[in-house]
Design an enzyme around this catalytic site. Sequence first.
Site: not given
Length: 212
Positions: A103, A203, A107, A206
């Site tokens: 991603r 995340d 944007t 992560d």
Amino acid sequence: MQTLAVDHPLVAHKLTTLRDVRTDSPTFRRLTDELVTLLAYEATRDMRVTAATVQTPLVPAEGVQLASPKPLVVPILRAGLGMLDGMTRLLPTAEVGFLGMIRDEGTLQAQTYATRLPDDLSGRQCYVLDPMLATGGTLAAAIRLLFDRGADDVTAICLLAAPEGLRYLEQAFADLSAPIRVVTAAIDSHLNEQGFIVPGLGDAGDRLYGVV
């Protein structure tokens, strides 16, 4: 599109520990693995089967076996890899493909950087593994690619989903008659300004593998 948030005490218990910022990566990986197997049990309820007869030690017995072609499991790299073992443990005969998608944090749009999938998926049931259904862009792009290659039934398995992402998927595939399902451990409150699920779990990539 059908959405199922699995309501089960073990699912809720494991998800709570995944959310905890104090949970280290080895524990996070193990719990993700266990949670995906629980979600996969629900996600495969509509798996296609054919009638089969086997010989027990006493008499013949009627049963079922998985239909051909084999289902395809598709983890979205890199975080989806952390879900693969939990899925294939329940479905060891499935074939596995890979999608590399990322991603763009500016944007929030998905970009594909790698694919390892059969060119022809005609008649295949596909199971996409993506831990976080946030904006929906990445998952929508993955599902669209599978349908473009001939798949006729796609189920996404996610640890968490945001309402915004679910709405995006519904709108993106409003004109499609093929079955699409999303199976998740929970539907959270909302996305923040950075596109992260709140309260979420951070995340997923992560927390599975560390920051690289």
